[in-house]
Design an enzyme around this catalytic site. Sequence first.
Site, PDB file in Angstrom:
ATOM      1  N   CYS A  97      21.748   3.988  -3.678  1.00  0.00           N
ATOM      2  CA  CYS A  97      22.030   4.931  -2.628  1.00  0.00           C
ATOM      3  C   CYS A  97      23.490   5.011  -2.304  1.00  0.00           C
ATOM      4  O   CYS A  97      23.973   6.094  -1.915  1.00  0.00           O
ATOM      5  CB  CYS A  97      21.195   4.556  -1.065  1.00  0.00           C
ATOM      6  SG  CYS A  97      21.767   2.768  -0.761  1.00  0.00           S
ATOM      7  N   GLU A 123      18.077   3.921   6.780  1.00  0.00           N
ATOM      8  CA  GLU A 123      18.763   3.814   6.007  1.00  0.00           C
ATOM      9  C   GLU A 123      18.384   4.755   4.752  1.00  0.00           C
ATOM     10  O   GLU A 123      17.308   4.471   3.917  1.00  0.00           O
ATOM     11  CB  GLU A 123      19.136   2.404   5.228  1.00  0.00           C
ATOM     12  CG  GLU A 123      19.490   1.259   6.049  1.00  0.00           C
ATOM     13  CD  GLU A 123      20.884   1.276   6.525  1.00  0.00           C
ATOM     14  OE1 GLU A 123      21.429   2.276   6.272  1.00  0.00           O
ATOM     15  OE2 GLU A 123      21.160   0.654   7.608  1.00  0.00           O
ATOM     16  N   GLY A 143       0.755  -1.253   0.009  1.00  0.00           N
ATOM     17  CA  GLY A 143       0.092  -0.043   0.156  1.00  0.00           C
ATOM     18  C   GLY A 143       0.787   1.315   0.012  1.00  0.00           C
ATOM     19  O   GLY A 143       2.179   1.304  -0.166  1.00  0.00           O
ATOM     20  N   GLY A 177       2.734   4.911   1.110  1.00  0.00           N
ATOM     21  CA  GLY A 177       3.407   5.177   2.480  1.00  0.00           C
ATOM     22  C   GLY A 177       2.623   5.781   3.394  1.00  0.00           C
ATOM     23  O   GLY A 177       2.819   5.504   4.549  1.00  0.00           O
ATOM     24  N   VAL A 179      -0.460   2.872   4.601  1.00  0.00           N
ATOM     25  CA  VAL A 179       0.151   1.589   5.387  1.00  0.00           C
ATOM     26  C   VAL A 179       1.454   2.013   6.312  1.00  0.00           C
ATOM     27  O   VAL A 179       1.557   1.628   7.362  1.00  0.00           O
ATOM     28  CB  VAL A 179       0.354   0.598   4.210  1.00  0.00           C
ATOM     29  CG1 VAL A 179       1.099  -0.663   4.965  1.00  0.00           C
ATOM     30  CG2 VAL A 179      -0.835   0.226   3.563  1.00  0.00           C
ATOM     31  N   GLY A 180       2.495   2.758   5.517  1.00  0.00           N
ATOM     32  CA  GLY A 180       3.488   3.108   6.262  1.00  0.00           C
ATOM     33  C   GLY A 180       3.311   3.856   7.540  1.00  0.00           C
ATOM     34  O   GLY A 180       3.656   3.524   8.629  1.00  0.00           O
TER      35      GLY A 180
HETATM   36  P1  NAD Z   1      10.714   6.892  -0.386  1.00  0.00           P
HETATM   37  O1  NAD Z   1      11.225   7.605   0.902  1.00  0.00           O
HETATM   38  O2  NAD Z   1       9.680   7.731  -0.992  1.00  0.00           O
HETATM   39  O3  NAD Z   1       9.755   5.719   0.159  1.00  0.00           O
HETATM   40  C1  NAD Z   1      10.454   4.545   0.731  1.00  0.00           C
HETATM   41  C2  NAD Z   1       9.374   3.615   1.283  1.00  0.00           C
HETATM   42  O4  NAD Z   1       8.683   4.439   2.395  1.00  0.00           O
HETATM   43  C3  NAD Z   1       8.280   3.322   0.194  1.00  0.00           C
HETATM   44  O5  NAD Z   1       7.701   1.881   0.530  1.00  0.00           O
HETATM   45  C4  NAD Z   1       6.924   4.321   0.587  1.00  0.00           C
HETATM   46  O6  NAD Z   1       5.975   3.958   0.188  1.00  0.00           O
HETATM   47  C5  NAD Z   1       7.257   4.427   2.076  1.00  0.00           C
HETATM   48  N1  NAD Z   1       6.962   5.715   2.653  1.00  0.00           N
HETATM   49  C6  NAD Z   1       6.280   6.935   2.025  1.00  0.00           C
HETATM   50  N2  NAD Z   1       5.993   7.656   2.712  1.00  0.00           N
HETATM   51  C7  NAD Z   1       5.806   7.053   4.058  1.00  0.00           C
HETATM   52  C8  NAD Z   1       5.475   7.626   5.276  1.00  0.00           C
HETATM   53  N3  NAD Z   1       4.771   8.646   5.564  1.00  0.00           N
HETATM   54  N4  NAD Z   1       5.496   6.593   6.280  1.00  0.00           N
HETATM   55  C9  NAD Z   1       6.015   5.403   6.248  1.00  0.00           C
HETATM   56  N5  NAD Z   1       6.340   5.129   4.904  1.00  0.00           N
HETATM   57  C10 NAD Z   1       6.332   5.725   3.982  1.00  0.00           C
HETATM   58  O7  NAD Z   1      11.755   6.578  -0.870  1.00  0.00           O
HETATM   59  P2  NAD Z   1      11.761   5.837  -2.651  1.00  0.00           P
HETATM   60  O8  NAD Z   1      11.436   6.912  -3.676  1.00  0.00           O
HETATM   61  O9  NAD Z   1      10.894   4.753  -2.650  1.00  0.00           O
HETATM   62  O10 NAD Z   1      13.386   5.305  -2.632  1.00  0.00           O
HETATM   63  C11 NAD Z   1      14.510   6.325  -3.033  1.00  0.00           C
HETATM   64  C12 NAD Z   1      15.258   6.659  -1.832  1.00  0.00           C
HETATM   65  O11 NAD Z   1      15.490   5.705  -1.121  1.00  0.00           O
HETATM   66  C13 NAD Z   1      16.407   7.452  -2.152  1.00  0.00           C
HETATM   67  O12 NAD Z   1      16.753   8.740  -1.466  1.00  0.00           O
HETATM   68  C14 NAD Z   1      17.546   6.343  -1.885  1.00  0.00           C
HETATM   69  O13 NAD Z   1      18.803   7.126  -1.315  1.00  0.00           O
HETATM   70  C15 NAD Z   1      16.957   5.931  -0.546  1.00  0.00           C
HETATM   71  N6  NAD Z   1      17.736   4.474  -0.455  1.00  0.00           N
HETATM   72  C16 NAD Z   1      18.623   4.345   0.469  1.00  0.00           C
HETATM   73  C17 NAD Z   1      19.153   3.105   0.732  1.00  0.00           C
HETATM   74  C18 NAD Z   1      20.063   2.885   1.766  1.00  0.00           C
HETATM   75  O14 NAD Z   1      20.456   1.789   2.228  1.00  0.00           O
HETATM   76  N7  NAD Z   1      20.672   3.935   2.548  1.00  0.00           N
HETATM   77  C19 NAD Z   1      19.017   2.403  -0.248  1.00  0.00           C
HETATM   78  C20 NAD Z   1      18.132   2.281  -1.256  1.00  0.00           C
HETATM   79  C21 NAD Z   1      17.547   3.516  -1.479  1.00  0.00           C
END
Ligand code: NAD
Length: 481
Positions: A287, A253, A209, A211, A214-215
């Site tokens: 990342c 992360e 779902g 973020g 569900v998040g």
């Molecule tokens: P994002 O933060 O938009 O989403 C990540 C996850 O969080 C998704 O499942 C999303 O649905 C969920 N989410 C969104 N809003 C939320 C909320 N309010 N509460 C809880 N969950 C929520 O990131 P993205 O666009 O999916 O991924 C890209 C980002 O991830 C980049 O900034 C990248 O650097 C980072 N990343 C970090 C690592 C690491 O290990 N450090 C690895 C891969 C990606």
Amino acid sequence: MKALIKKDTIKTLTTHYIDGVFVESHGREVMDIIRPTDRQIIGRVMLADEEDTRRAIAAAKRAFTGFGGSTKEERAEILRRLHEAFAARINDLTDAMVEEYGAPAVFCRVMMESAANIFLSAEKALHELPLTRSWGKTTVTLEPVGVAGLITPWNANSFFLSAKLASAVAAGCTAVIKPSELSSLQTQVWLACVQAANLPNGLCNVVIGRGDVVGAEIVRNPDVAKISFTGSVAVGKSIMRDGAATMKRVTLELGGKSPNILLEDVDLDKAIPTSLAIALMNSGQACVAGTRLLVPKTRLSAVKEAIRETILNFPVGDPTNPKTAVGPMVTQKQYDRVQTYIRKGIEEGAEVLVGGEGRPRGLEAGYFVKPTVFVNVKNDMTIAREEIFGPVLSVIAYDNEDEAIRIANDTSFGLHAYVNGTDVGRARQVASQLLAGRVAINGLVDDQQAPFGGFKNSGVGREFGTYGIEAFLEPKAILES
Ligand code: NAD
């Protein structure tokens, strides 16, 4: 390009995985899944709502009453079963990642092999981690923290799901998982592996779902003790803030803007191919990508020439082709984001060495961008400070080693760093002064027992090995008089 799913057979996924069975979604919102290579709809997913999420949390809470008291050997056995189930489906996991997300097949396969192996790495770490220590009349035990909420991004969804589940299981936690909604098809294959591993009911629950639905429920629910999140800095900060109300333990992360230092004595024949691979891996949507290449001024023109020649070995195109090094961006939004940064780089005075704005010729149907290398970049330019999350490399020249270290550390991130040089002792000296969770010398090296995580805005806490398991444990001391 190979189409695994034809348009007239588009299916809607309508279930979530709760308490060991697939249950119909209570949430009714339907989202299209769009293939990034040609922008065709290849599936639909019915997204979970808060009610689905609460059911999953309740199942995990019930399961924790049993699994929380499991022995090391019981957890190790489950980790081995998970490894076997994932190792048996590497091809399917890889194909699903390529189809839905568009990363080059060669990269996806390596990630899926890692996703299978991480369960064995967690088992090894669990055996090495003493869960009980005592001295005198004091005994300290490391107790599983409780129900863990695991939240992943789209850029290596199945790997992150596996890494987080492996540590949670090793610690004796049960899990409520929210994969990226952009990874719904991949998650079905991942779930088939989990099912094949025959886990106790309720140990691993998955709700697909949004973020903010569900998040957000996972973050606010008092029955969830811990969040392990991989994603953007902005969402990571909101999780830390909103999780404080229920005193969530958090592992975050987040992003990176990793420096890759070429030292004066570097062998460019080795370092330039490696540096381009580090910058462009996962089509730049990584990342840990080394996106700031720090080059001694004395070697700058040789570096430019080497990049111009070597980039030809990093073709952009069909991700199913084993020769492809760079696939499409995941979505229109991500495509637009990368274009905006390329434009910004030009406006701020950086010079395009290769690539530039727009789509590569012949690849107009998908979210493809041109792998782009900027030179004459200053570290205060936007393209050197912000995470682009696309195949864009900034070359920054430096006068001496102290300046290289200063520029490398002049960033709000600290996830990863890279150092390349012939004199390894000197490279180690430089590595020791870099502010990053991991520093790789002469290449892209991984070790699933070494901690993974960031300094500064790159996050809080560590994953992998004993460090990753400890993040799901709570020390408890019993003291006798
Ligand atoms: P994002 O933060 O938009 O989403 C990540 C996850 O969080 C998704 O499942 C999303 O649905 C969920 N989410 C969104 N809003 C939320 C909320 N309010 N509460 C809880 N969950 C929520 O990131 P993205 O666009 O999916 O991924 C890209 C980002 O991830 C980049 O900034 C990248 O650097 C980072 N990343 C970090 C690592 C690491 O290990 N450090 C690895 C891969 C990606």
